[in-house]
Design an enzyme around this catalytic site. Structure first.
Site, short mmCIF file in Angstrom:
data_model
loop_
_atom_site.label_atom_id
_atom_site.label_comp_id
_atom_site.label_asym_id
_atom_site.label_seq_id
_atom_site.Cartn_x
_atom_site.Cartn_y
_atom_site.Cartn_z
N ALA A 71 0.17 -3.89 13.04
CA ALA A 71 0.42 -2.49 12.75
C ALA A 71 1.42 -1.82 13.73
O ALA A 71 1.18 -2.17 15.05
CB ALA A 71 -0.87 -2.06 12.69
N ASN A 96 0.89 -1.04 0.07
CA ASN A 96 0.01 -0.06 0.11
C ASN A 96 0.89 1.19 -0.14
O ASN A 96 2.19 1.37 -0.08
CB ASN A 96 -0.94 0.02 1.15
CG ASN A 96 -2.36 0.66 0.81
OD1 ASN A 96 -2.50 1.40 0.52
ND2 ASN A 96 -3.45 0.08 1.45
N HIS A 120 25.03 1.50 10.97
CA HIS A 120 26.34 2.46 11.20
C HIS A 120 26.89 1.79 12.46
O HIS A 120 26.31 1.29 13.14
CB HIS A 120 25.64 3.74 11.28
CG HIS A 120 24.81 4.22 10.10
ND1 HIS A 120 25.46 4.99 8.93
CD2 HIS A 120 23.60 4.28 9.82
CE1 HIS A 120 24.55 5.56 8.13
NE2 HIS A 120 23.25 5.20 8.66
N ARG A 129 1.25 -15.64 19.32
CA ARG A 129 0.52 -16.95 19.22
C ARG A 129 0.67 -17.67 17.62
O ARG A 129 1.11 -16.98 16.89
CB ARG A 129 -0.86 -17.00 19.57
CG ARG A 129 -1.62 -16.31 18.53
CD ARG A 129 -3.14 -16.27 18.87
NE ARG A 129 -4.04 -15.61 18.08
CZ ARG A 129 -4.46 -15.94 17.06
NH1 ARG A 129 -4.24 -17.31 16.42
NH2 ARG A 129 -5.40 -15.25 16.22
N THR A 134 12.78 -6.73 15.27
CA THR A 134 13.95 -6.63 15.56
C THR A 134 14.74 -8.02 15.41
O THR A 134 15.82 -7.99 15.52
CB THR A 134 14.33 -5.90 16.96
OG1 THR A 134 13.68 -6.77 17.93
CG2 THR A 134 13.65 -4.42 16.86
#
Length: 205
Positions: free
Chosen positions: A166, A82, A112, A189, A171
């Site tokens: 959302a 989107n 970095h 889950r 990570t």
């Protein structure tokens, strides 16, 4: 080893290298064409093909799209994203078939140095101001769905059939068949047969 080869291998490289600079300029040119061309036009389609030369059939990206290189992003078949898809592909990004992205999703491969002295700008052998950068690839499996504003960080692998909520910041790796969300994104889950639409008849009426 060329700076491009260092970059996609995840080694320290010089982003001011002329070859890389030229590709970013070409990428910028193609982005402008794609983002300003009429939706569904041949002009938009041709720009998309040039921007992402390795993509399967049925790729749909709603503009605007922002990307560093394009050539380092590999799409499977029937991928959809989107509005406001952001791709920083200094390292390779692999996206499996039938994966969907909500608005404002971002895929980040650059890194970095942590120490400020290593991160400081410097002048390279050509006298151009640059810095030390590196990165890590992203792998996304088939049939995944990312809610709006989800972010995937460098080095992450996400298995097949995942739903990423959302606003999540991914990570760490996410195993296949998982619903995961949050910042940092955590598995909540497994996705099971209980999630089939047939179990929600009110949605089908």
């Amino acid at each position: 080893m060329r700076e491009y080869e260092k970059m996609i291998a995840g080694k320290i490289y010089d982003p001011a290298d002329p070859e890389l600079d030229n590709r970013r300029h070409e990428c910028d040119r193609l982005m402008r064409i794609f983002n300003n061309a009429p939706w569904g036009s041949k002009e938009a389609s041709d720009a998309l093909d040039a921007l992402f030369p390795d993509h399967g059939e049925g790729l749909v990206l709603r503009g605007p799209v922002s990307v560093d290189y394009g050539i380092n992003t590999h799409f499977g078949r029937y991928v959809y994203a989107n509005f406001n898809f952001l791709i920083l592909d200094t390292c390779p990004i692999y996206i499996g078939d039938e994966t969907f992205f909500g608005p404002n999703c971002a895929l980040y491969t650059p890194l970095h140095p942590m120490h400020p002295e290593d991160r400081a700008p410097y002048f390279n052998k050509d006298g151009n101001l640059t810095d030390k950068e590196y990165g890590a690839p992203i792998h996304i499996g088939k049939r995944c769905w990312f809610g709006g504003n989800a972010i995937v960080l460098p080095g992450v692998s996400i298995g097949d059939d995942c739903v990423i909520g959302a606003g999540s910041v991914v990570t760490h790796d996410i195993p296949s068949g998982s619903f995961a969300c949050g910042n940092p994104c955590l598995v909540k889950r497994k996705i099971t047969q209980a999630d089939r639409l047939e179990n929600y008849p009110h949605l089908l009426k």
